[in-house]
Scaffold this motif. Structure first.
Motif, PDB file in Angstrom:
ATOM      1  N   GLY A   1       2.072  -2.244   8.760  1.00 46.20           N
ATOM      2  CA  GLY A   1       2.013  -2.536   7.329  1.00 46.20           C
ATOM      3  C   GLY A   1       0.664  -2.159   6.736  1.00 46.20           C
ATOM      4  N   SER A   2      -0.389  -2.385   7.517  1.00 42.21           N
ATOM      5  CA  SER A   2      -1.727  -1.991   7.062  1.00 42.21           C
ATOM      6  C   SER A   2      -1.844  -0.484   6.987  1.00 42.21           C
ATOM      7  N   ALA A   3      -1.379   0.170   8.042  1.00 39.98           N
ATOM      8  CA  ALA A   3      -1.529   1.627   8.107  1.00 39.98           C
ATOM      9  C   ALA A   3      -0.674   2.334   7.063  1.00 39.98           C
TER      10      ALA A   3
ATOM     11  N   PHE B   1      -7.624   9.472   9.522  1.00 40.68           N
ATOM     12  CA  PHE B   1      -8.441   8.260   9.483  1.00 40.68           C
ATOM     13  C   PHE B   1      -7.987   7.293   8.409  1.00 40.68           C
ATOM     14  N   PHE B   2      -7.842   7.828   7.213  1.00 42.30           N
ATOM     15  CA  PHE B   2      -7.468   6.972   6.086  1.00 42.30           C
ATOM     16  C   PHE B   2      -6.101   6.354   6.322  1.00 42.30           C
ATOM     17  N   SER B   3      -5.177   7.192   6.757  1.00 43.89           N
ATOM     18  CA  SER B   3      -3.802   6.736   6.890  1.00 43.89           C
ATOM     19  C   SER B   3      -3.628   5.690   7.988  1.00 43.89           C
ATOM     20  N   LEU B   4      -4.386   5.827   9.065  1.00 45.60           N
ATOM     21  CA  LEU B   4      -4.246   4.877  10.172  1.00 45.60           C
ATOM     22  C   LEU B   4      -5.056   3.595   9.965  1.00 45.60           C
TER      23      LEU B   4
ATOM     24  N   LEU C   1     -18.314   5.832   4.099  1.00 46.79           N
ATOM     25  CA  LEU C   1     -18.341   4.641   4.956  1.00 46.79           C
ATOM     26  C   LEU C   1     -17.321   4.691   6.091  1.00 46.79           C
ATOM     27  N   LEU C   2     -16.116   5.187   5.815  1.00 46.30           N
ATOM     28  CA  LEU C   2     -15.089   5.218   6.878  1.00 46.30           C
ATOM     29  C   LEU C   2     -15.443   6.142   8.038  1.00 46.30           C
ATOM     30  N   PRO C   3     -15.776   7.403   7.774  1.00 44.94           N
ATOM     31  CA  PRO C   3     -16.128   8.271   8.909  1.00 44.94           C
ATOM     32  C   PRO C   3     -17.342   7.749   9.676  1.00 44.94           C
TER      33      PRO C   3
ATOM     34  N   PHE D   1     -10.631   0.151  -5.592  1.00 41.79           N
ATOM     35  CA  PHE D   1      -9.950   1.312  -6.193  1.00 41.79           C
ATOM     36  C   PHE D   1      -8.505   1.465  -5.733  1.00 41.79           C
ATOM     37  N   TYR D   2      -8.234   1.010  -4.509  1.00 45.53           N
ATOM     38  CA  TYR D   2      -6.875   1.142  -3.964  1.00 45.53           C
ATOM     39  C   TYR D   2      -5.893   0.288  -4.772  1.00 45.53           C
ATOM     40  N   ALA D   3      -6.341  -0.910  -5.125  1.00 46.72           N
ATOM     41  CA  ALA D   3      -5.468  -1.793  -5.904  1.00 46.72           C
ATOM     42  C   ALA D   3      -5.253  -1.257  -7.319  1.00 46.72           C
TER      43      ALA D   3
HETATM   44  N1  TRP Z   1      -4.040   3.060   5.648  1.00 44.67           N
HETATM   45  C1  TRP Z   1      -3.693   2.537   4.371  1.00 44.67           C
HETATM   46  C2  TRP Z   1      -2.844   3.577   3.660  1.00 44.67           C
HETATM   47  O1  TRP Z   1      -2.510   4.569   4.235  1.00 44.67           O
HETATM   48  C3  TRP Z   1      -4.900   2.177   3.558  1.00 44.67           C
HETATM   49  C4  TRP Z   1      -5.805   1.253   4.290  1.00 44.67           C
HETATM   50  C5  TRP Z   1      -5.573  -0.045   4.575  1.00 44.67           C
HETATM   51  C6  TRP Z   1      -7.041   1.567   4.866  1.00 44.67           C
HETATM   52  N2  TRP Z   1      -6.607  -0.566   5.309  1.00 44.67           N
HETATM   53  C7  TRP Z   1      -7.514   0.410   5.496  1.00 44.67           C
HETATM   54  C8  TRP Z   1      -7.749   2.737   4.927  1.00 44.67           C
HETATM   55  C9  TRP Z   1      -8.716   0.437   6.193  1.00 44.67           C
HETATM   56  C10 TRP Z   1      -8.946   2.737   5.608  1.00 44.67           C
HETATM   57  C11 TRP Z   1      -9.423   1.616   6.251  1.00 44.67           C
HETATM   58  O2  TRP Z   1      -2.510   3.411   2.527  1.00 44.67           O
END
Ligand code: TRP
Length: 460
Positions: free
Chosen positions: A24-26, A233-236, A395-397, A107-109
Motif C-alpha cells: 500500500g505504501s509502495a 526508488f520513488f515507486s518502491l 533527499l531520497l537518493p 506536495f504528494y497530498a
Molecule cells: N511509493 C509511493 C508511490 O509510488 C510514494 C511514497 C510513499 C514514497 N512513501 C514513500 C516515496 C517514501 C518515497 C519514499 O506513490
C-alpha cells in the motif's frame, strides 16, 4: 530519550497485513501517475526493461536493507540508527528521512487532492461536452484558483491523519487490507476496457516492445537509465525510512526477503497494469505519449467523456488513484508520527495532530503554488517544485545511498544475515550476493543518479 523496549509497541497482525500495508505504501501516485508519464517520455518498452532490472537488482536489496534496520532496532528511523550505531552520526540519515517525509507529504497530498477534485468532477459530470482545450483550461483554472486545491489538500491530509492516529493494526493494516485488493480489481477492469479500444495495439507495443534505438545516442540512453533508477526508488518507497518504520512492525518470524520480493513485484505489476490501462487509450485517441506530468489529469478526462460508460469509468479511475495515494500518504505520515512518539515522547493522537498541522501548513504553500503563491519562487521553481525537487531528487537518493552503505559497510554481513534468517530459522543462501549488491552495486548506481540530478553529467 529513546524508549527501547516499548511493551505496547504496535505490530502488524498478519503476514498478509504486512504485505498489504507495505504494498500500500509502495503503490500510489508513483505507479499510476508518475510511472506512465516518465515511461512515456523515455522511450516506452526500453525504459520498462531497464526499470525491471533496477527493481530486481537494486530496489529489492535496498528494501531489504530498510527492513533489516527497522526490524533489528524495533524503532523509528532516527531511533533505529541511534540504537544500531550508538554515538555515531548514522542517525542523521533518520533525521533526513523525517525531513523528507514532511516535504514529500506536503506536495504528494497536493497531487492526491487533485484526485479528489477529479472524483468530484466525475460525479458532477463536469467533463461533459467540453473540448480537449476546454478541459485543459478547466484543469489550469482549478489549479490557479487556489481555494479548491487547498481545500482538497486539507481534506486529504485529514483522511491520512485519521487513519494514522488509529495506529498500526487498527488503522494502517485494516485499511490497506481492504483498499489494496479493491485497487487491483478496479485496475484490471480498467485494463480490460482499455485494451478493447480500436487502435489499442499500438499502445501495448509502445509499452512492451523495447525500441533499442534510444541506445544509439549515449546521452539519451544514460538519461533513460538514470530516470528508470530514480523512478524505481520513488515507486518502491525506499530511501526515506518509510520501510524502516514498517520493518519495525514486521514480526520477527517473517521472511524479510520474500516480503521485499513480493512487495516489489506487486508494485511493479501495478505500474505495468497502469501502463496497460493508459497507453492503449493514449494511442487509440492520438495523444502524445510524452505529454508529461499532466498526462493523467489533462488527458484522461478527454477520453472518458468521449466513450460510452465514461462517466463510471472516470469516477472509478480517480477513485482508484485517490485510494492508492491514501495508502502511500499514510506510510509517509507514519514515519513522522513514529518519530514524535518514540523520540519526543508524545502520545500517538497528539503526535499525529502536531505532524499533520505542521505538514498542512507547509502544504498550503504547495497547494497554492500556481495561484496565490505563484510568485514565491526559488531558482524559477514554485513552492511545489522546490519541495518535489529537494525531497524526491536530493533527499531520497542520498538517504538510499547511506542506507545501503550502512548495511554493507557498518552493520555488516553477520548481523544482517542474523536478521534475514529470522535468528537462524530461515536459509539465506543469497546472503553473499545481497552483501555484494549493498556494498558495491547499489551505492555506485545510486551515486550516479544523484550526480545526474545535480547536473554533474548534464544528461538531459
Ligand atoms: N511509493 C509511493 C508511490 O509510488 C510514494 C511514497 C510513499 C514514497 N512513501 C514513500 C516515496 C517514501 C518515497 C519514499 O506513490
Amino acid at each position: 530519550m529513546t524508549n527501547v523496549d516499548l511493551p505496547t509497541r504496535d505490530r502488524f497482525g498478519s503476514k498478509f497485513g504486512v504485505i498489504a500495508a507495505t504494498a500500500g505504501s509502495a503503490i500510489g501516485l508513483g505507479n499510476i501517475w508518475r510511472f506512465p508519464y516518465v515511461l512515456g517520455e523515455n522511450g516506452g518498452g526500453a525504459f520498462l526493461l531497464i526499470y525491471l532490472i533496477f527493481v530486481l537488482a537494486i530496489g529489492i536489496p535496498v528494501m531489504m536493507s530498510e527492513f533489516i534496520i527497522g526490524r533489528s532496532a524495533q524503532l523509528n528511523p532516527v531511533g533505529a540508527f541511534k540504537k544500531l550505531a550508538p554515538r555515531k552520526p548514522w542517525f542523521l540519515i533518520g533525521i533526513m528521512g523525517v525531513g523528507a517525509a514532511f516535504m514529500i507529504l506536503a506536495f504528494y497530498a497536493v497531487i492526491a487532492g487533485w484526485t479528489l477534485e477529479y472524483i468530484y468532477q466525475s460525479i458532477a459530470n463536469g467533463f461533459k461536452d467540453k473540448s480537449p482545450a476546454e478541459l485543459g483550461v478547466m484543469f489550469d483554472s482549478f489549479r490557479e484558483g487556489s481555494v479548491r486545491p487547498v481545500i482538497w489538500f486539507l481534506v486529504f491530509m485529514a483522511f491520512t491523519a485519521l487513519i494514522v492516529s488509529a495506529g498500526v493494526k487498527n488503522g494502517i493494516e485494516k485499511y490497506a487490507k481492504i483498499l489494496m485488493p479493491i485497487l487491483l480489481v478496479l485496475l484490471i477492469i480498467l485494463c480490460i476496457r482499455a485494451v478493447t479500444f480500436k487502435g489499442a495495439g499500438a499502445g501495448l507495443a509502445f509499452l512492451f516492445k523495447p525500441d533499442f534505438s534510444i541506445f544509439s545516442d549515449f546521452k539519451a540512453a544514460t538519461s533513460t537509465i538514470l530516470k528508470a533508477l530514480g523512478q524505481a526508488f520513488f515507486s518502491l518507497s525506499i530511501g526515506m525510512g518509510t520501510l524502516i518504520t514498517y520493518g519495525s512492525y514486521i514480526s520477527k518470524k517473517d521472511n524479510l526477503a520474500t516480503t521485499a520480493v513480493t512487495v516489489s513485484l506487486a508494485d511493479t505489476f501495478i505500474a505495468v497494469l497502469a501502463g496497460v490501462a493508459i497507453f492503449p487509450v493514449v494511442f487509440a485517441f492520438g495523444i502524445n505519449a510524452a505529454e508529461g506530468e499532466d498526462l493523467v489529469y489533462k488527458t484522461l478526462p478527454i477520453i472518458f467523456q468521449q466513450m460510452s460508460g465514461g462517466y463510471i469509468f472516470s469516477l472509478m479511475f480517480f477513485l482508484l488513484l485517490g485510494l492508492a495515494a491514501l495508502t502511500s500518504t499514510i506510510s509517509v505520515l507514519e514515519v513522522v508520527v513514529a518519530y514524535f512518539v518514540e523520540e519526543l515522547g508524545m502520545v500517538r493522537k497528539r503526535a499525529t495532530l502536531v505532524a499533520t498541522l505542521c505538514i498542512s501548513f507547509l502544504g498550503l504553500f504547495a497547494a497554492a503554488s500556481w495561484g496565490w503563491f505563484k510568485n514565491l519562487t526559488l531558482f524559477k521553481q514554485n513552492v511545489f517544485g522546490i519541495l518535489d525537487f529537494t525531497s524526491a531528487n536530493i533527499l531520497l537518493p542520498l538517504g538510499g545511498l547511506f542506507i545501503v552503505l550502512f548495511i554493507g559497510w557498518y552493520y555488516g554481513r553477520k548481523r544482517s544475515g542474523q536478521e534475514l534468517s529470522a535468528e537462524g530459522t530461515l536459509k539465506v543462501r543469497y546472503l553473499p550476493f545481497f552483501i555484494f549488491i549493498v556494498k558495491f552495486v547499489a551505492p555506485i548506481a545510486i551515486a550516479l543518479v544523484f550526480l545526474n540530478l545535480f547536473g554533474v553529467f548534464n544528461f538531459n
